[in-house]
Design a protein around this motif. Structure first.
Motif, PDB file in Angstrom:
ATOM      1  N   ALA A 104      33.594  31.848  30.906  1.00  0.00           N
ATOM      2  CA  ALA A 104      32.140  32.005  31.622  1.00  0.00           C
ATOM      3  C   ALA A 104      31.143  32.064  30.713  1.00  0.00           C
ATOM      4  CB  ALA A 104      32.280  32.810  32.903  1.00  0.00           C
ATOM      5  N   ARG A 105      31.298  33.005  29.580  1.00  0.00           N
ATOM      6  CA  ARG A 105      30.166  33.246  28.619  1.00  0.00           C
ATOM      7  C   ARG A 105      29.859  32.121  27.687  1.00  0.00           C
ATOM      8  NH1 ARG A 105      27.920  37.824  28.090  1.00  0.00           N
ATOM      9  NH2 ARG A 105      29.412  39.143  28.807  1.00  0.00           N
ATOM     10  N   ASP A 106      31.031  31.382  27.186  1.00  0.00           N
ATOM     11  CA  ASP A 106      30.795  30.314  26.274  1.00  0.00           C
ATOM     12  C   ASP A 106      30.210  29.179  26.890  1.00  0.00           C
ATOM     13  OD1 ASP A 106      32.075  31.925  24.407  1.00  0.00           O
ATOM     14  OD2 ASP A 106      34.021  30.705  24.672  1.00  0.00           O
ATOM     15  N   ILE A 107      30.598  28.848  28.137  1.00  0.00           N
ATOM     16  CA  ILE A 107      29.759  27.705  29.020  1.00  0.00           C
ATOM     17  C   ILE A 107      28.292  28.333  29.242  1.00  0.00           C
ATOM     18  CG2 ILE A 107      29.569  26.867  31.306  1.00  0.00           C
ATOM     19  CD1 ILE A 107      32.771  27.100  31.510  1.00  0.00           C
ATOM     20  N   HIS A 108      27.945  29.490  29.463  1.00  0.00           N
ATOM     21  CA  HIS A 108      26.711  30.034  29.807  1.00  0.00           C
ATOM     22  C   HIS A 108      25.913  29.857  28.417  1.00  0.00           C
ATOM     23  CE1 HIS A 108      23.396  33.003  30.137  1.00  0.00           C
ATOM     24  NE2 HIS A 108      23.154  32.484  31.408  1.00  0.00           N
ATOM     25  N   ASP A 109      26.412  30.148  27.336  1.00  0.00           N
ATOM     26  CA  ASP A 109      25.830  30.025  26.174  1.00  0.00           C
ATOM     27  C   ASP A 109      25.670  28.684  25.514  1.00  0.00           C
ATOM     28  OD1 ASP A 109      25.355  32.755  26.237  1.00  0.00           O
ATOM     29  OD2 ASP A 109      26.956  33.242  25.129  1.00  0.00           O
ATOM     30  N   GLY A 110      26.426  27.601  25.991  1.00  0.00           N
ATOM     31  CA  GLY A 110      26.426  26.332  25.600  1.00  0.00           C
ATOM     32  C   GLY A 110      27.372  26.120  24.354  1.00  0.00           C
ATOM     33  N   LEU A 111      28.408  27.000  24.446  1.00  0.00           N
ATOM     34  CA  LEU A 111      29.528  26.996  23.101  1.00  0.00           C
ATOM     35  C   LEU A 111      30.677  26.258  23.762  1.00  0.00           C
ATOM     36  CD1 LEU A 111      29.152  30.596  21.952  1.00  0.00           C
ATOM     37  CD2 LEU A 111      28.256  28.673  20.975  1.00  0.00           C
ATOM     38  N   ALA A 112      30.699  25.895  25.103  1.00  0.00           N
ATOM     39  CA  ALA A 112      31.762  25.110  25.757  1.00  0.00           C
ATOM     40  C   ALA A 112      31.401  24.241  26.797  1.00  0.00           C
ATOM     41  CB  ALA A 112      32.691  26.158  26.372  1.00  0.00           C
ATOM     42  N   PRO A 113      32.105  23.314  27.176  1.00  0.00           N
ATOM     43  CA  PRO A 113      31.420  22.164  28.104  1.00  0.00           C
ATOM     44  C   PRO A 113      31.104  22.747  29.319  1.00  0.00           C
ATOM     45  CG  PRO A 113      33.536  21.296  27.137  1.00  0.00           C
ATOM     46  CD  PRO A 113      33.239  22.883  26.610  1.00  0.00           C
ATOM     47  N   ASN A 114      30.104  22.387  29.944  1.00  0.00           N
ATOM     48  CA  ASN A 114      30.015  22.874  31.152  1.00  0.00           C
ATOM     49  C   ASN A 114      30.672  22.162  32.340  1.00  0.00           C
ATOM     50  OD1 ASN A 114      28.285  23.917  33.170  1.00  0.00           O
ATOM     51  ND2 ASN A 114      26.590  22.500  33.168  1.00  0.00           N
ATOM     52  N   ARG A 115      31.279  23.080  32.959  1.00  0.00           N
ATOM     53  CA  ARG A 115      32.272  22.744  33.999  1.00  0.00           C
ATOM     54  C   ARG A 115      32.593  23.792  35.007  1.00  0.00           C
ATOM     55  NH1 ARG A 115      34.979  24.856  29.611  1.00  0.00           N
ATOM     56  NH2 ARG A 115      37.060  25.857  29.767  1.00  0.00           N
ATOM     57  N   ALA A 116      33.326  23.618  36.115  1.00  0.00           N
ATOM     58  CA  ALA A 116      33.255  24.593  37.311  1.00  0.00           C
ATOM     59  C   ALA A 116      34.830  25.149  36.651  1.00  0.00           C
ATOM     60  CB  ALA A 116      33.683  24.114  38.299  1.00  0.00           C
ATOM     61  N   ILE A 117      34.806  26.518  36.606  1.00  0.00           N
ATOM     62  CA  ILE A 117      35.912  27.203  36.359  1.00  0.00           C
ATOM     63  C   ILE A 117      36.308  28.443  37.165  1.00  0.00           C
ATOM     64  CG2 ILE A 117      35.961  26.742  33.809  1.00  0.00           C
ATOM     65  CD1 ILE A 117      35.080  29.757  33.333  1.00  0.00           C
ATOM     66  N   HIS A 118      37.377  28.877  37.424  1.00  0.00           N
ATOM     67  CA  HIS A 118      37.793  30.101  38.262  1.00  0.00           C
ATOM     68  C   HIS A 118      38.825  30.611  37.402  1.00  0.00           C
ATOM     69  CE1 HIS A 118      40.891  27.109  40.071  1.00  0.00           C
ATOM     70  NE2 HIS A 118      41.480  28.367  40.338  1.00  0.00           N
ATOM     71  N   GLY A 119      39.016  32.238  37.569  1.00  0.00           N
ATOM     72  CA  GLY A 119      40.087  32.704  36.771  1.00  0.00           C
ATOM     73  C   GLY A 119      39.996  34.312  37.312  1.00  0.00           C
ATOM     74  N   GLU A 120      40.301  35.189  36.639  1.00  0.00           N
ATOM     75  CA  GLU A 120      40.242  36.397  36.520  1.00  0.00           C
ATOM     76  C   GLU A 120      39.695  37.218  35.694  1.00  0.00           C
ATOM     77  OE1 GLU A 120      44.905  37.327  37.584  1.00  0.00           O
ATOM     78  OE2 GLU A 120      44.803  35.485  37.618  1.00  0.00           O
ATOM     79  N   ALA A 121      38.971  38.280  35.939  1.00  0.00           N
ATOM     80  CA  ALA A 121      38.425  39.131  34.852  1.00  0.00           C
ATOM     81  C   ALA A 121      38.413  40.800  35.527  1.00  0.00           C
ATOM     82  CB  ALA A 121      36.954  38.821  35.052  1.00  0.00           C
ATOM     83  N   LYS A 122      38.568  41.449  34.419  1.00  0.00           N
ATOM     84  CA  LYS A 122      38.495  43.023  34.604  1.00  0.00           C
ATOM     85  C   LYS A 122      37.397  43.329  35.248  1.00  0.00           C
ATOM     86  CE  LYS A 122      41.931  44.081  31.032  1.00  0.00           C
ATOM     87  NZ  LYS A 122      42.070  44.523  29.683  1.00  0.00           N
ATOM     88  N   PRO A 123      37.026  44.430  36.270  1.00  0.00           N
ATOM     89  CA  PRO A 123      35.911  44.745  36.916  1.00  0.00           C
ATOM     90  C   PRO A 123      34.724  44.925  35.694  1.00  0.00           C
ATOM     91  CG  PRO A 123      37.661  45.951  37.898  1.00  0.00           C
ATOM     92  CD  PRO A 123      38.381  45.434  36.526  1.00  0.00           C
ATOM     93  N   GLU A 124      35.131  45.377  34.708  1.00  0.00           N
ATOM     94  CA  GLU A 124      34.174  45.894  33.695  1.00  0.00           C
ATOM     95  C   GLU A 124      33.626  44.558  32.879  1.00  0.00           C
ATOM     96  OE1 GLU A 124      38.206  46.982  31.789  1.00  0.00           O
ATOM     97  OE2 GLU A 124      37.071  47.517  33.668  1.00  0.00           O
ATOM     98  N   GLU A 125      34.544  43.640  32.829  1.00  0.00           N
ATOM     99  CA  GLU A 125      33.915  42.410  32.248  1.00  0.00           C
ATOM    100  C   GLU A 125      33.223  41.738  33.211  1.00  0.00           C
ATOM    101  OE1 GLU A 125      38.106  41.059  29.659  1.00  0.00           O
ATOM    102  OE2 GLU A 125      38.010  40.538  31.676  1.00  0.00           O
ATOM    103  N   ALA A 126      33.403  41.382  34.245  1.00  0.00           N
ATOM    104  CA  ALA A 126      32.703  40.790  35.346  1.00  0.00           C
ATOM    105  C   ALA A 126      31.185  41.528  35.507  1.00  0.00           C
ATOM    106  CB  ALA A 126      33.444  40.997  36.723  1.00  0.00           C
ATOM    107  N   ARG A 127      31.169  43.026  35.536  1.00  0.00           N
ATOM    108  CA  ARG A 127      30.062  43.746  35.475  1.00  0.00           C
ATOM    109  C   ARG A 127      28.997  43.266  34.389  1.00  0.00           C
ATOM    110  NH1 ARG A 127      32.052  48.539  35.757  1.00  0.00           N
ATOM    111  NH2 ARG A 127      32.675  48.165  37.909  1.00  0.00           N
ATOM    112  N   LYS A 128      29.805  43.387  33.220  1.00  0.00           N
ATOM    113  CA  LYS A 128      28.997  42.829  31.887  1.00  0.00           C
ATOM    114  C   LYS A 128      28.200  41.230  32.109  1.00  0.00           C
ATOM    115  CE  LYS A 128      27.635  43.583  27.801  1.00  0.00           C
ATOM    116  NZ  LYS A 128      26.228  43.880  27.783  1.00  0.00           N
ATOM    117  N   LEU A 129      29.013  40.463  32.632  1.00  0.00           N
ATOM    118  CA  LEU A 129      28.577  38.963  32.934  1.00  0.00           C
ATOM    119  C   LEU A 129      27.337  39.143  33.727  1.00  0.00           C
ATOM    120  CD1 LEU A 129      32.136  36.932  33.453  1.00  0.00           C
ATOM    121  CD2 LEU A 129      30.522  36.951  31.443  1.00  0.00           C
TER     122      LEU A 129
END
Length: 148
Positions: A104-129
């Motif tokens: 998600a961070r790479d897509i937001h920063d333009g480092l990965a192709p823009n696409r819809a994704i879903h997955g899992e993250a630790k609560p602290e990772e999600a909070r930081k995003l």
């Protein structure tokens, strides 16, 4: 843990849990097992039948004349709406598993192709995003890869 049916010299019957059969024997020898009804220390194991669960196929079989829906079959309107949402998300996005935060961070920063994704993250990772302005949202279901 093991559950024993016990009885005292007054013929009171009661049940108690012990760490093991040896733990019961040790506590009994030390006089630490007493009747829960009268307090007698003359307590012994009573004859008891073991608890045996029916096999899953027998336990899951509906009784005659009744229909038993599968546990995963949505029955209420809300469950049906959640099932439809889950289907929509899984058909129209890529599951990235525990790599969700970095993807998600790479897509937001333009480092990965823009696409819809879903997955899992630790609560602290999600909070930081969220703090960093990455547009993410929790989903109200568990991905198929995590269900039995």
């Amino acid at each position: 843990m093991i559950k024993f049916t016990l009885k005292c010299d007054q013929d009171h019957r009661f049940e108690s849990w012990f760490q093991s059969s040896d733990a019961f024997d040790k506590l009994e020898r030390a006089g630490m097992v007493t009747c829960s009804i009268c307090g007698s220390e003359a307590v012994e194991k009573a004859i008891m039948a073991p608890t045996v669960r029916a096999s899953r196929s027998v336990a899951a079989a509906p009784t005659e004349g009744t229909k038993s829906p599968a546990l995963t079959t949505p029955t209420t309107e809300m469950e049906q709406a959640l099932a439809a949402l889950k289907k929509q998300v899984e058909e129209n996005s890529e599951y990235v598993g525990m790599n969700f935060a970095s993807q998600a961070r790479d897509i937001h920063d333009g480092l990965a192709p823009n696409r819809a994704i879903h997955g899992e993250a630790k609560p602290e990772e999600a909070r930081k995003l969220i703090e960093d302005g990455v547009p993410v949202s929790p989903l109200p279901f568990i991905p198929n890869r995590k269900t039995n």
